[in-house]
Scaffold this motif. Structure first.
Motif, mmCIF file in Angstrom:
data_model
loop_
_atom_site.group_PDB
_atom_site.id
_atom_site.type_symbol
_atom_site.label_atom_id
_atom_site.label_comp_id
_atom_site.label_asym_id
_atom_site.label_seq_id
_atom_site.Cartn_x
_atom_site.Cartn_y
_atom_site.Cartn_z
ATOM 1 N N PRO A 51 51.480 34.545 59.232
ATOM 2 C CA PRO A 51 50.438 33.513 59.392
ATOM 3 C C PRO A 51 49.591 33.407 58.127
ATOM 4 C CG PRO A 51 50.541 34.926 61.329
ATOM 5 C CD PRO A 51 51.420 35.559 60.298
ATOM 6 N N VAL A 52 49.005 32.250 57.923
ATOM 7 C CA VAL A 52 48.235 31.999 56.700
ATOM 8 C C VAL A 52 47.093 32.989 56.519
ATOM 9 C CG1 VAL A 52 46.819 30.306 55.476
ATOM 10 C CG2 VAL A 52 48.871 29.562 56.706
ATOM 11 N N PRO A 53 46.296 33.319 57.546
ATOM 12 C CA PRO A 53 45.203 34.288 57.338
ATOM 13 C C PRO A 53 45.707 35.653 56.875
ATOM 14 C CG PRO A 53 44.876 33.084 59.381
ATOM 15 C CD PRO A 53 46.256 32.749 58.914
ATOM 16 N N ILE A 54 46.805 36.119 57.476
ATOM 17 C CA ILE A 54 47.352 37.424 57.080
ATOM 18 C C ILE A 54 47.877 37.368 55.653
ATOM 19 C CG2 ILE A 54 49.160 39.114 57.564
ATOM 20 C CD1 ILE A 54 48.907 38.459 60.489
ATOM 21 N N ARG A 55 48.515 36.249 55.287
ATOM 22 C CA ARG A 55 49.045 36.121 53.930
ATOM 23 C C ARG A 55 47.918 36.125 52.903
ATOM 24 N NH1 ARG A 55 53.470 31.598 52.914
ATOM 25 N NH2 ARG A 55 54.465 32.978 54.433
ATOM 26 N N LYS A 56 46.811 35.483 53.217
ATOM 27 C CA LYS A 56 45.679 35.474 52.287
ATOM 28 C C LYS A 56 45.095 36.876 52.117
ATOM 29 C CE LYS A 56 44.220 30.657 52.873
ATOM 30 N NZ LYS A 56 43.106 29.754 53.271
ATOM 31 N N VAL A 57 45.034 37.614 53.222
ATOM 32 C CA VAL A 57 44.539 38.994 53.135
ATOM 33 C C VAL A 57 45.462 39.838 52.264
ATOM 34 C CG1 VAL A 57 44.093 41.094 54.454
ATOM 35 C CG2 VAL A 57 43.338 38.886 55.344
ATOM 36 N N LEU A 58 46.780 39.678 52.448
ATOM 37 C CA LEU A 58 47.742 40.434 51.648
ATOM 38 C C LEU A 58 47.665 40.042 50.175
ATOM 39 C CD1 LEU A 58 50.848 40.404 54.030
ATOM 40 C CD2 LEU A 58 49.299 42.307 53.573
ATOM 41 N N GLU A 59 47.420 38.767 49.897
ATOM 42 C CA GLU A 59 47.278 38.333 48.508
ATOM 43 C C GLU A 59 46.071 38.988 47.847
ATOM 44 O OE1 GLU A 59 47.092 34.121 48.646
ATOM 45 O OE2 GLU A 59 49.272 33.837 48.784
ATOM 46 N N ARG A 60 44.965 39.068 48.579
ATOM 47 C CA ARG A 60 43.770 39.701 48.019
ATOM 48 C C ARG A 60 43.978 41.200 47.816
ATOM 49 N NH1 ARG A 60 38.820 36.659 51.330
ATOM 50 N NH2 ARG A 60 39.270 34.561 50.522
ATOM 51 N N ILE A 61 44.682 41.831 48.747
ATOM 52 C CA ILE A 61 44.985 43.259 48.582
ATOM 53 C C ILE A 61 45.887 43.463 47.371
ATOM 54 C CG2 ILE A 61 46.144 45.240 49.623
ATOM 55 C CD1 ILE A 61 45.244 44.225 52.347
ATOM 56 N N HIS A 62 46.852 42.564 47.188
ATOM 57 C CA HIS A 62 47.752 42.659 46.040
ATOM 58 C C HIS A 62 46.984 42.529 44.732
ATOM 59 C CE1 HIS A 62 50.718 41.169 43.072
ATOM 60 N NE2 HIS A 62 51.543 41.987 43.706
ATOM 61 N N ILE A 63 46.043 41.594 44.675
ATOM 62 C CA ILE A 63 45.221 41.429 43.470
ATOM 63 C C ILE A 63 44.355 42.662 43.239
ATOM 64 C CG2 ILE A 63 43.360 40.074 42.443
ATOM 65 C CD1 ILE A 63 44.487 37.630 43.905
ATOM 66 N N LEU A 64 43.803 43.208 44.323
ATOM 67 C CA LEU A 64 42.955 44.397 44.214
ATOM 68 C C LEU A 64 43.713 45.586 43.640
ATOM 69 C CD1 LEU A 64 40.323 45.992 44.889
ATOM 70 C CD2 LEU A 64 41.323 46.404 47.163
ATOM 71 N N VAL A 65 44.950 45.768 44.074
ATOM 72 C CA VAL A 65 45.726 46.944 43.674
ATOM 73 C C VAL A 65 46.353 46.772 42.294
ATOM 74 C CG1 VAL A 65 47.748 48.351 44.256
ATOM 75 C CG2 VAL A 65 46.164 47.641 46.046
ATOM 76 N N THR A 66 46.764 45.562 41.939
ATOM 77 C CA THR A 66 47.538 45.355 40.707
ATOM 78 C C THR A 66 46.737 44.764 39.557
ATOM 79 O OG1 THR A 66 48.243 43.157 41.473
ATOM 80 C CG2 THR A 66 49.651 45.048 42.036
ATOM 81 N N ALA A 67 45.480 44.386 39.772
ATOM 82 C CA ALA A 67 44.691 43.773 38.697
ATOM 83 C C ALA A 67 44.504 44.760 37.554
ATOM 84 C CB ALA A 67 43.334 43.321 39.231
ATOM 85 N N GLU A 68 44.810 44.318 36.320
ATOM 86 C CA GLU A 68 44.716 45.173 35.140
ATOM 87 C C GLU A 68 43.413 44.904 34.396
ATOM 88 O OE1 GLU A 68 48.140 44.374 32.836
ATOM 89 O OE2 GLU A 68 49.550 45.257 34.283
ATOM 90 N N PRO A 69 42.754 45.976 33.897
ATOM 91 C CA PRO A 69 41.494 45.775 33.171
ATOM 92 C C PRO A 69 41.687 45.100 31.823
ATOM 93 C CG PRO A 69 42.167 48.073 33.082
ATOM 94 C CD PRO A 69 43.113 47.379 34.023
ATOM 95 N N PHE A 70 42.843 45.339 31.192
ATOM 96 C CA PHE A 70 43.138 44.736 29.898
ATOM 97 C C PHE A 70 44.550 44.171 29.928
ATOM 98 C CE2 PHE A 70 40.453 48.493 29.271
ATOM 99 C CZ PHE A 70 39.297 47.881 28.799
ATOM 100 N N LYS A 71 44.832 43.270 29.031
ATOM 101 C CA LYS A 71 46.168 42.708 28.934
ATOM 102 C C LYS A 71 47.142 43.776 28.448
ATOM 103 C CE LYS A 71 44.883 37.884 28.106
ATOM 104 N NZ LYS A 71 45.004 36.732 27.182
ATOM 105 N N LYS A 72 48.334 43.755 29.011
ATOM 106 C CA LYS A 72 49.399 44.713 28.682
ATOM 107 C C LYS A 72 48.957 46.150 28.939
ATOM 108 C CE LYS A 72 51.567 41.794 25.162
ATOM 109 N NZ LYS A 72 52.036 41.716 23.758
#
Length: 431
Positions: A142-163
Motif C-alpha cells: 500500500p502507498v502509506p507503507i511504501r512511503k514509510v519504507l522509502e523514508r527508512i531507506h533514505i535514513l539508513v543509506t543517506a551519505e554525509p558526503f559524495k562518494k
C-alpha cells in the motif's frame, strides 16, 4: 626460553648476551629465512602446478567439444550451456549466460581457446543483480507503507558526503558501538567491587538492555531499508544479527545469560572502518573453507604421533618423577606438568598441542627423558621438526592467499569497467 636462561643469568649477568644473540639469530632471522624460503617455493610451485593443470584441463575440454561438433570460431552459447550442465549442474540459466558474456571478451558470440581457459576462475564468481530500484518497489505494498519504507531507506543509506563509503546511519551506529565498549569496560571495573546480587541491579548492568534494544532497532531498520536479501548478503550483517539475537536471549532467558558476555564481540564491527582490516577479515572468510584440507593434514600428523606416543609412553608415571632435577617443581603436585602424558588419545593430543606451541616444550621432553630413557628425545625432536615445517606451510599458504586477495582487489579497482558488476548491468540492459 626464560627457564633455560635463568640459571646461567643467575650465575653471571653476561650470559644474557649469549641468549639474546642466539634468539635474535636463530628464532627471528633463521626462522624468518625458513618461512620466506618455504613461502617462495610453495607459492611458485603451487601457482605453476595449478596453472598448468587448469590450462591443460581447459585445453582438453575445448578440443573435446570442438572435435565432436567442429566449430571454427569457438564455442557458442548453446554448446557452452550444455557443458555447464555437467560441469556446474546447479548453476542457474541466468548465471550461465553471465559466465558466457564475461568469458566472451571479443563480444563475438563465441569463446575461443584463450578465453575458454579462464573458465575455472569465472565460474567461481558470485553474481548479484545490479538495480537502482529499492526492493519494496517490486512488491505491491500500500502507498502509506511504501512511503514509510522509502523514508527508512533514505535514513539508513543517506551519505554525509559524495562518494562516501559510510552513511550517516552507519557513523551513528559506530559511535554507539564505541560508547557501548566504554560502558563494558566501566562495568567490568566497577563489578569487581560489587557482590553478585548488586551486579544484577547495578545501573551499568541495565545499560546492556538499552544497547541491545538499539542494536535490535538497527537490524530491523536495515532489513526494512535494504530488504532481507541484500541485508543478509553481507557477512558483517549476519554477524551483527546473530550477536543481537544472542543478546536478546541473554536479556530475557536466564539459561542464556552467557550471551550477555558476547557484547564485547560487537566491537569487531569497528574493524570495518579501515579498508586494510576489512581485507584481513575478508581473506579469513575465504580461507576458512580452504583451510579444511590443511586442518586434516595436521589432524593426521597428530593422530600419527599420538599413536606412537601411546605405544611408547603409556603408563609412565610423571608425578614427582623429577626430584633433585631443575624441573622438579613443574612435576610436583602444584606444577601440573604430570598431566601432559600419553595415557590415552585425548591426553596425547593435548600434550602434542602444547608441544606445537613450543613454549617450554623442553620441560615436557625432559620429564619423559628422566622417567624413561635418553632415547625418548628422538620422538620429541622429530615431532618438533615435522610440526615446524607443517605450520610454516600453513603460514605460507595464508600469506599467499592474503597477497593474492590484495592484488585481486587492486586489479579490479583499476579496471572497474571490466568487473562482473558492469557485465551484469550490460546483460540486464540487453535482456
Amino acid at each position: 626460553y626464560p627457564d633455560v636462561m635463568m640459571p646461567a643469568y643467575h650465575k653471571h649477568r653476561g650470559a644474557v648476551f649469549f641468549f639474546v644473540i642466539y634468539i635474535a639469530v636463530a628464532l627471528y632471522f633463521l626462522m624468518s629465512l625458513l618461512l620466506a624460503t618455504v613461502y617462495a617455493t610453495f607459492s611458485s610451485k603451487n601457482k605453476l602446478s595449478l596453472h598448468r593443470h587448469k590450462r591443460e584441463g581447459a585445453t582438453r575440454a575445448y578440443k573435446t567439444i570442438t572435435d565432436i561438433e567442429p566449430m571454427d570460431d569457438g564455442i557458442d552459447l548453446t554448446k557452452f550451456q550444455k557443458l555447464l550442465k555437467y560441469y556446474k549442474p546447479r548453476m542457474s540459466a541466468l548465471n550461465k549466460i553471465l559466465v558466457f558474456q564475461l568469458l566472451d571478451e571479443r563480444r563475438s558470440g563465441k569463446i575461443n581457446l584463450d578465453e575458454f581457459r579462464n573458465i575455472y576462475g569465472v565460474t567461481k564468481l558470485s553474481w548479484r543483480r545490479d538495480t537502482n530500484a529499492e526492493w519494496f518497489h517490486n512488491w505491491d505494498f500500500p502507498v502509506p507503507i511504501r512511503k514509510v519504507l522509502e523514508r527508512i531507506h533514505i535514513l539508513v543509506t543517506a551519505e554525509p558526503f559524495k562518494k562516501s563509503f559510510y552513511s550517516c546511519f552507519d557513523v551513528v551506529m559506530y559511535i554507539v558501538i564505541f560508547i557501548n565498549g566504554c560502558t563494558v569496560v566501566f562495568e567490568v571495573v566497577s563489578a569487581s567491587n560489587l557482590s553478585r546480587s548488586e551486579r544484577h541491579f547495578s545501573t551499568l548492568h541495565w545499560f546492556s538492555h538499552i544497547f541491545t534494544a538499539i542494536y535490535a532497532t538497527e537490524a530491523l531498520l536495515k532489513i526494512l531499508a535494504l530488504g532481507p536479501r541484500d541485508y543478509f548478503d553481507s557477512y558483517w550483517n549476519w554477524f551483527d544479527f546473530l550477536v543481537t539475537i544472542l543478546n536478546i536471549l541473554g536479556s530475557f532467558d536466564k539459561g542464556a545469560k552467557f550471551a550477555i558476555y558476547l557484547r564485547p564481540i560487537r566491537l569487531l564491527l569497528l574493524f570495518q572502518l579501515r579498508k586494510s582490516y576489512r581485507v584481513v577479515f575478508e581473506t579469513l572468510r575465504i580461507l576458512l573453507a580452504n583451510l579444511v584440507n590443511l586442518g586434516i593434514v595436521i589432524v593426521l600428523f597428530y593422530y600419527f604421533f599420538a599413536i606412537i606416543g601411546i605405544e611408547s609412553f603409556a603408563g609412565v608415571e610423571l608425578k614427582s618423577c623429577c626430584r633433585n632435577f631443575s624441573i622438579q617443581d613443574e612435576y610436583e603436585e602444584d606444577g601440573y606438568y604430570y598431566l601432559n602424558n600419553f595415557n590415552d588419545f585425548f591426553h596425547s593430543c593435548v600434550t602434542l598441542f602444547e608441544l606445537t606451541v613450543v613454549n617450554n616444550w623442553h620441560v615436557i621432553m625432559e620429564g619423559f627423558v628422566i622417567a624413561t630413557t635418553e632415547w625418548s628425545r628422538i620422538y620429541f625432536m622429530v615431532f618438533y621438526v615435522v610440526i615446524l615445517v607443517v605450520m610454516t606451510i600453513v603460514v605460507a599458504y595464508i600469506l599467499d592467499a592474503f597477497v593474492f586477495y590484495i592484488e585481486f582487489r587492486k586489479k579490479h579497482e583499476k579496471s572497474a569497467g571490466h568487473t562482473p558488476q558492469s557485465c551484469i548491468s550490460n546483460i540486464s540492459h540487453q535482456r
